[in-house]
Design a protein around this motif. Sequence first.
Motif, short mmCIF file in Angstrom:
data_model
loop_
_atom_site.label_atom_id
_atom_site.label_comp_id
_atom_site.label_asym_id
_atom_site.label_seq_id
_atom_site.Cartn_x
_atom_site.Cartn_y
_atom_site.Cartn_z
N ASP A 137 -1.22 2.89 -6.55
CA ASP A 137 -2.46 3.51 -6.07
C ASP A 137 -3.67 2.68 -6.46
O ASP A 137 -4.56 2.44 -5.63
CB ASP A 137 -2.58 4.93 -6.61
N GLN A 138 -3.72 2.23 -7.71
CA GLN A 138 -4.83 1.39 -8.16
C GLN A 138 -4.84 0.05 -7.44
O GLN A 138 -5.89 -0.47 -7.07
CB GLN A 138 -4.76 1.17 -9.68
N ILE A 139 -3.65 -0.51 -7.22
CA ILE A 139 -3.54 -1.78 -6.51
C ILE A 139 -4.05 -1.63 -5.08
O ILE A 139 -4.85 -2.43 -4.60
CB ILE A 139 -2.08 -2.27 -6.52
N ALA A 140 -3.61 -0.59 -4.40
CA ALA A 140 -3.96 -0.39 -3.00
C ALA A 140 -5.46 -0.19 -2.80
O ALA A 140 -6.01 -0.52 -1.74
CB ALA A 140 -3.19 0.79 -2.42
N GLY A 141 -6.12 0.34 -3.80
CA GLY A 141 -7.56 0.58 -3.69
C GLY A 141 -8.41 -0.45 -4.38
O GLY A 141 -9.61 -0.25 -4.57
N ILE A 149 0.62 -3.78 2.29
CA ILE A 149 1.59 -3.74 1.20
C ILE A 149 2.94 -4.13 1.77
O ILE A 149 3.36 -3.61 2.81
CB ILE A 149 1.68 -2.34 0.57
N VAL A 150 3.62 -5.06 1.10
CA VAL A 150 4.95 -5.51 1.53
C VAL A 150 5.96 -5.13 0.45
O VAL A 150 5.80 -5.52 -0.71
CB VAL A 150 4.98 -7.04 1.75
N MET A 151 6.97 -4.37 0.82
CA MET A 151 7.99 -3.97 -0.15
C MET A 151 8.94 -5.14 -0.42
O MET A 151 9.46 -5.77 0.50
CB MET A 151 8.79 -2.78 0.37
N GLY A 152 9.15 -5.41 -1.70
CA GLY A 152 10.14 -6.40 -2.11
C GLY A 152 11.35 -5.67 -2.67
O GLY A 152 11.53 -5.59 -3.88
N ALA A 181 0.42 5.48 -0.96
CA ALA A 181 -0.73 4.66 -1.39
C ALA A 181 -1.33 3.92 -0.20
O ALA A 181 -2.56 3.82 -0.07
CB ALA A 181 -0.28 3.69 -2.47
N ALA A 182 -0.47 3.39 0.66
CA ALA A 182 -0.98 2.67 1.83
C ALA A 182 -1.81 3.58 2.71
O ALA A 182 -2.92 3.23 3.13
CB ALA A 182 0.19 2.08 2.62
#
Length: 290
Positions: A137-141, A149-152, A181-182
């Motif tokens: 959530d913090q990363i996305a904002g 966002i790309v899932m690994g 989050a996205a």
Amino acid sequence: MSQSYTPLRSVLYAPGVNARALEKACSLPIDCLILDLEDAVAPEAKSEARDTVVKALTTGDCGYRKRVVRVNGLETQWGAGDIAAVARSGVDAVLLPKVESAEAVLEALEALDAAGAPAELPLWVMAETPRGILSIDQIAGAHPRLEVIVMGTSDLAKEMRVLHTPGREGLLTSLGLCVLAARAHGLEILDGVHLDLQDDNGFQVACEQGRNMGFDGKTLIHPRQIEMANRLFGVSDESLMQAQKIVTAWQQSSAEGKGVCVVDGRLVENLHVEEAKRVIAMQSAINGRD
């Protein structure tokens, strides 16, 4: 229709060291190409791959296909050089691996700016570690220039010690958190790769699961996966017809001063209309490419 949409149904990884593969990928019916400088390149080939990718970006033409470079992390010996090399190459976005904090996003953007990247150049981030998932959530904002966002899922499964099962039970919580989050921050999100190239049924199940969870598209490791990803993350004829019926009925009701309408026995409100418009815009964008 004012709403626009950029499809990301099929996003193919290509090793940055393979110039022929990069050139060939630009003729494939993909929505996006990720030129990989990280996992797909051995340490001794990193410099060669960087030069190959920059040449491909500055001399090649991929048409409508987005071109994104996955750089090495800034904590590695290659990360800063990767960012400096691609910042002014004409790349459409830079993909940062193994992101675990909002600070990592800001650090990467500062490095891009210092290297002379366009002020609007987007950053994509990979969610592929437990700490990254817990901080998503913090990363996305973290910044308005964050776009996708790309899932690994391969790295994530390894770190979490979960099995690669058909239903991906061990990853469902992580996948769901990243979709949330996205959407909370207005980002696009891509599902992880399917590693078994002989398992067409399993790939179909994974695509359908990802689509149903809310992902915008699928990252791919081979051209044979493109057709199914495009189809399953695209718009079906039935969905398009329903969306058009909803928009038409809503317009008629609005002209009559009504705030709701009924389509095929189901109540339609503004939220349904917005989704219908998104579907129509997506199909329009796909038609323009095909």
